[in-house]
Scaffold this active site. Structure first.
Site, PDB file in Angstrom:
ATOM      1  N   LYS A  44     -93.026  -8.577 -33.511  1.00  0.00           N
ATOM      2  CA  LYS A  44     -92.749  -7.550 -33.995  1.00  0.00           C
ATOM      3  C   LYS A  44     -91.407  -7.629 -34.875  1.00  0.00           C
ATOM      4  O   LYS A  44     -90.983  -9.093 -35.111  1.00  0.00           O
ATOM      5  CB  LYS A  44     -91.923  -6.431 -33.005  1.00  0.00           C
ATOM      6  CG  LYS A  44     -90.857  -7.056 -32.114  1.00  0.00           C
ATOM      7  CD  LYS A  44     -90.458  -6.154 -31.100  1.00  0.00           C
ATOM      8  CE  LYS A  44     -89.487  -6.917 -30.148  1.00  0.00           C
ATOM      9  NZ  LYS A  44     -88.901  -5.997 -28.951  1.00  0.00           N
ATOM     10  N   ARG A 139     -85.690   3.570 -20.675  1.00  0.00           N
ATOM     11  CA  ARG A 139     -85.973   3.427 -21.998  1.00  0.00           C
ATOM     12  C   ARG A 139     -87.455   4.135 -22.498  1.00  0.00           C
ATOM     13  O   ARG A 139     -87.585   5.194 -23.146  1.00  0.00           O
ATOM     14  CB  ARG A 139     -85.810   2.080 -22.608  1.00  0.00           C
ATOM     15  CG  ARG A 139     -85.710   1.838 -24.005  1.00  0.00           C
ATOM     16  CD  ARG A 139     -85.351   0.446 -24.602  1.00  0.00           C
ATOM     17  NE  ARG A 139     -86.327  -0.273 -24.139  1.00  0.00           N
ATOM     18  CZ  ARG A 139     -86.555  -1.634 -24.612  1.00  0.00           C
ATOM     19  NH1 ARG A 139     -85.371  -2.236 -25.465  1.00  0.00           N
ATOM     20  NH2 ARG A 139     -87.282  -2.596 -24.315  1.00  0.00           N
ATOM     21  N   TYR A 259     -62.262  -8.499 -51.433  1.00  0.00           N
ATOM     22  CA  TYR A 259     -61.970  -7.146 -51.053  1.00  0.00           C
ATOM     23  C   TYR A 259     -60.903  -7.113 -50.218  1.00  0.00           C
ATOM     24  O   TYR A 259     -60.633  -7.571 -49.019  1.00  0.00           O
ATOM     25  CB  TYR A 259     -63.124  -6.281 -50.623  1.00  0.00           C
ATOM     26  CG  TYR A 259     -64.245  -6.029 -51.653  1.00  0.00           C
ATOM     27  CD1 TYR A 259     -63.905  -5.495 -52.802  1.00  0.00           C
ATOM     28  CD2 TYR A 259     -65.647  -6.456 -51.452  1.00  0.00           C
ATOM     29  CE1 TYR A 259     -64.933  -5.085 -53.843  1.00  0.00           C
ATOM     30  CE2 TYR A 259     -66.602  -6.259 -52.444  1.00  0.00           C
ATOM     31  CZ  TYR A 259     -66.148  -5.640 -53.699  1.00  0.00           C
ATOM     32  OH  TYR A 259     -67.118  -5.520 -54.546  1.00  0.00           O
ATOM     33  N   MET A 307     -71.446  -7.585 -50.359  1.00  0.00           N
ATOM     34  CA  MET A 307     -72.854  -7.254 -50.231  1.00  0.00           C
ATOM     35  C   MET A 307     -73.711  -8.347 -50.755  1.00  0.00           C
ATOM     36  O   MET A 307     -74.735  -8.694 -50.220  1.00  0.00           O
ATOM     37  CB  MET A 307     -73.255  -5.971 -51.154  1.00  0.00           C
ATOM     38  CG  MET A 307     -74.592  -5.760 -51.260  1.00  0.00           C
ATOM     39  SD  MET A 307     -75.009  -4.121 -52.279  1.00  0.00           S
ATOM     40  CE  MET A 307     -74.173  -3.129 -51.593  1.00  0.00           C
TER      41      MET A 307
END
Length: 363
Positions: A44, A139, A259, A307
């Protein structure tokens, strides 16, 4: 292998290399640990970020014949790569989707009485499926009493069930008493539903006694993750991530980095910038906590991960220069260590590796 800036780097100076030989070796290692069971493969999330189209066939060549994915869309991609495989869809049968499953010869893992009824009405016993029983996750899956009540129910034959499965809550912690409770509950269900193959063991579950049954379904361990945390990793590393240094500069004491100026140089330091960031799957939580290797030297990540960019302190790495390689996964810096530094798990690191990488394949 392509050089920096060529097609193998995705155009942003980073290279993700997948060792298909190690992947196949890991499957064989896990299969050998469960000699009385079939060893399937969970692929998956695009084969844990490694690429279903290449990882699936590599596992098939190693001898794997049964595969698990999460969603119908993943199953369709897997079917294109694995035309002869048995493919189960873990997240169940969406309403009205039975025809799409049948058209691609896919097997839903039925997780509720409603799903059992819908598949039985469609299939009339002609198409196989699995039954998911919830033994503790809360779940997906039928509760144990619901599964026991199905004994002798004509819907079982109509649903074409060939497998009953459950999922461990805490298999990576062998001392957790919930494991024994789940093993016992699963045994009760299997006794009530004779004739169905059983599957309980995930990657870590393969290492628990009494959990292997007829089919084991490793995922993370196939791709190099450690299924036995706290003990040596029995798996070979599969994923290697490296990035080219795009710029090196020196800063003086008091200079801030990134930043919000979250890191300030305590003295003269040498910095290197890499052209990848959280958009490429390197979590922002690695800010000030993770590191990369430059010529074997551990170089801390400074300031906030951006990013598209990461800044390293390469003061102690004389080999650091424009175009030199920094290793973010590999050379002993494994995916579990990266996950721990980020305050998460290696699974999230692998499955988050972004689409801007071109995957290079070895083996």
């Amino acid at each position: 292998m392509a050089g920096w800036g060529q097609s193998g780097t995705g155009g942003h100076g980073a290279r993700l290399t997948i060792d298909l030989g190690a992947l196949a070796s890991n499957w064989r290692t896990l299969a050998a640990l469960a000699p009385g069971a079939e060893c399937a493969a969970v692929i998956k999330a695009d084969a844990y970020g490694c690429g279903t189209g290449r990882a699936g066939p590599a596992l098939w060549r190693a001898g794997c014949r049964t595969f698990f994915v999460a969603h119908l869309s993943e199953a369709l991609a897997a079917r294109a790569a694995l035309p002869e495989a048995a493919i189960y869809v873990l997240n169940g049968l969406p309403p009205g989707a039975a025809g799409a499953f049948a058209a691609a010869d896919l097997r839903p893992v039925l997780g509720s009485l409603d799903e059992v009824a819908e598949w039985a009405a469609f299939s009339q016993g002609a198409r196989p499926a699995a039954l998911h029983v919830d033994t503790g996750m809360n779940r997906l899956g039928l509760r144990v009493p619901e599964a026991l009540a199905l004994s002798g129910d004509p819907r079982l034959a109509a649903a074409g069930l060939d497998l009953v499965m459950s999922h461990f809550v805490s298999a990576e912690r062998p001392e957790d008493p919930v494991n024994a409770r789940q093993i016992a509950d699963f045994a009760r269900v299997r006794a009530a539903l004779p004739g169905l193959r059983g599957s309980l063991a995930n990657s870590s579950g393969i290492f628990l006694g009494g959990a292997r049954h007829d089919l084991v379904r490793p995922g993370y361990a196939l791709f190099g993750g450690n299924p036995t945390p706290g003990r040596p990793n029995p798996m070979r590393p599969v994923v290697r991530l490296e990035a080219a240094i795009v710029q090196v500069r020196e800063v003086e004491a008091g200079a801030s980095v990134g930043y919000n100026g979250r890191w300030t140089a305590p003295g003269r330091r040498r910095l290197a910038t890499l052209s990848l960031g959280y958009a490429d799957g390197l979590p922002r939580s690695l800010s000030g906590r993770g590191h990369a290797l430059v010529d074997g030297v551990a170089c801390p990540i400074l300031g906030l991960v951006s990013m598209d960019l990461i800044i390293l302190d390469v003061t102690d790495a004389p080999a650091a220069r424009r175009g030199a390689s920094a290793v973010l996964i590999g050379d002993g810096l494994d995916v579990d260590a990266v996950g721990k530094a980020a305050g998460t798990i290696g699974y999230e690191i692998l499955t988050g590796l972004g689409s801007r990488y071109v995957r290079d394949y070895d083996g």
